[in-house]
Design an enzyme around this catalytic site. Structure first.
Site, mmCIF file in Angstrom:
data_model
loop_
_atom_site.group_PDB
_atom_site.id
_atom_site.type_symbol
_atom_site.label_atom_id
_atom_site.label_comp_id
_atom_site.label_asym_id
_atom_site.label_seq_id
_atom_site.Cartn_x
_atom_site.Cartn_y
_atom_site.Cartn_z
ATOM 1 N N SER A 43 0.820 -1.218 0.000
ATOM 2 C CA SER A 43 0.000 0.000 0.000
ATOM 3 C C SER A 43 0.846 1.257 0.000
ATOM 4 O O SER A 43 0.507 2.252 -0.649
ATOM 5 C CB SER A 43 -0.931 -0.006 1.214
ATOM 6 N N GLU A 64 1.382 -0.934 15.364
ATOM 7 C CA GLU A 64 1.776 0.446 15.090
ATOM 8 C C GLU A 64 2.407 1.141 16.295
ATOM 9 O O GLU A 64 3.342 1.941 16.141
ATOM 10 C CB GLU A 64 0.569 1.246 14.601
ATOM 11 N N PHE A 89 -4.304 4.748 11.640
ATOM 12 C CA PHE A 89 -3.455 3.995 12.561
ATOM 13 C C PHE A 89 -2.196 4.772 12.941
ATOM 14 O O PHE A 89 -1.626 4.548 14.011
ATOM 15 C CB PHE A 89 -3.064 2.653 11.940
ATOM 16 N N ARG A 173 -2.249 8.622 -1.431
ATOM 17 C CA ARG A 173 -1.274 7.777 -2.105
ATOM 18 C C ARG A 173 -1.253 7.960 -3.617
ATOM 19 O O ARG A 173 -0.224 7.784 -4.265
ATOM 20 C CB ARG A 173 -1.541 6.303 -1.773
#
Length: 320
Positions: A43, A64, A89, A173
């Site tokens: 990702s 995380e 996150f 992204r």
């Protein structure tokens, strides 16, 4: 120094590819650069880095909080860590670790939060951070940046290798509109005026910068002169630019892919009320949770559009 593209359209370069390529180029000359990820290498587009520098790439898994702790520890050893997870996150799940292990300990950590706001699309409400910047904005001495396009990603990531502190980087992204010309440079903490105007100032960030420019064109057709400002640094917010906008146009609209509570609108309003109180209208998510949908559907659902900015601008002008 920056330049603006003559036409604004989706850039062929994905933000995540530019982020990875930039870190790989930097890693050749700086052995202290380390990358951490939380089971999202595909990702984040970081597979090439992990392959090229396996001894400087750490797969932390779905942990995380541990990732931020590891990054802080690496910083204490003189490394320059770049840690990534989805924005939801990378912010609310790890706020205590960012506060204590990184910021309070005065470490040197960069945290990348991807898929902000409606760009999370089909990942839905649980993965749709409308609050990430607001959650982190109250942490002392942290710097919050939202990348506008790939050109900005490359320049600012390169700068971060030589800076010290805790930085949270908010990044869509892919599928973003290119705003800046190649070779543009950016001053962290200083906003960019993309278009000048005298009737109202539109202060935008991230995916809303392109919408703000569209709105300025629509307002011009209605005889309204709108200034457009890219406030890519949310903290420290450019209070001088806010004051200038307030004094010279007398009305402000903020536009953000984020909850208006605690977000860019809050930061701009706080700066304006201290220096030059003027009407401030906020375009953004109005205290709601996210949901599943296409990005286009979600933009319309939460009024993250040029049309919403136009309406807010006319309202702000009427309140002068």
């Amino acid at each position: 120094m920056f330049t603006i593209k003559e036409t604004f359209e989706k850039t062929p370069n994905m933000m995540r590819e530019v982020y990875c390529d930039t870190l790989m180029a930097m890693a050749k000359d700086n052995e202290d650069i380390v990358v951490l990820d939380s089971d999202l290498i595909s990702s984040s587009g970081m597979k090439p880095f992990f392959k090229a520098y396996p001894d400087r790439a750490i797969q932390c898994g779905v942990a995380e909080a541990n990732m931020i702790g590891i990054a802080s520890g690496l910083s204490a050893m003189g490394k320059v860590p770049f840690a990534h997870s989805f924005g939801c996150f990378a912010s609310r799940r790890v706020v205590d670790q960012i506060m204590i292990s990184a910021a309070y300990a005065q470490q040197n950590v960069r945290i990348l939060g991807t898929d902000p706001g409606v760009t999370a699309a089909y990942n839905g409400g649980t993965h749709m951070p409308f609050e990430d910047m607001g959650v982190l904005r109250s942490i002392p001495e942290i710097t919050l940046i939202e990348f506008t396009d790939p050109v900005m990603v490359e320049n600012i990531v390169r700068q971060l290798a030589g800076l010290r502190g805790v930085y949270y980087l908010r990044m869509a992204r892919k599928n973003v509109i290119g705003i800046y010309g190649e070779g543009s440079t950016f001053d962290i903490g200083k906003a960019n005026m993309l278009a000048d105007g005298k009737d109202v100032s539109i202060i935008a960030s991230g995916i809303m910068v392109a919408e703000a420019l569209k709105a300025a064109d629509l307002l011009k057709a209605d005889g309204v002169s709108a200034r457009v400002v890219d406030m890519f640094t949310w903290k420290p917010v450019d209070a001088e630019m806010v004051e200038h906008c307030a004094k010279t146009t007398g009305a402000i609209v903020t536009a953000e892919n984020h909850n208006i509570i605690g977000g860019l609108g809050s930061a701009v309003a706080e700066a304006a009320v201290q220096k030059c109180p003027v009407p401030v209208e906020m375009v953004g998510v109005k205290d709601r949770f996210g949901q599943v949908g296409t990005e286009d559907f979600l933009r319309a659902e939460y009024n993250l559009t040029a049309a919403a900015i136009v309406e807010a601008a006319k309202k702000a002008i009427s309140r002068k």
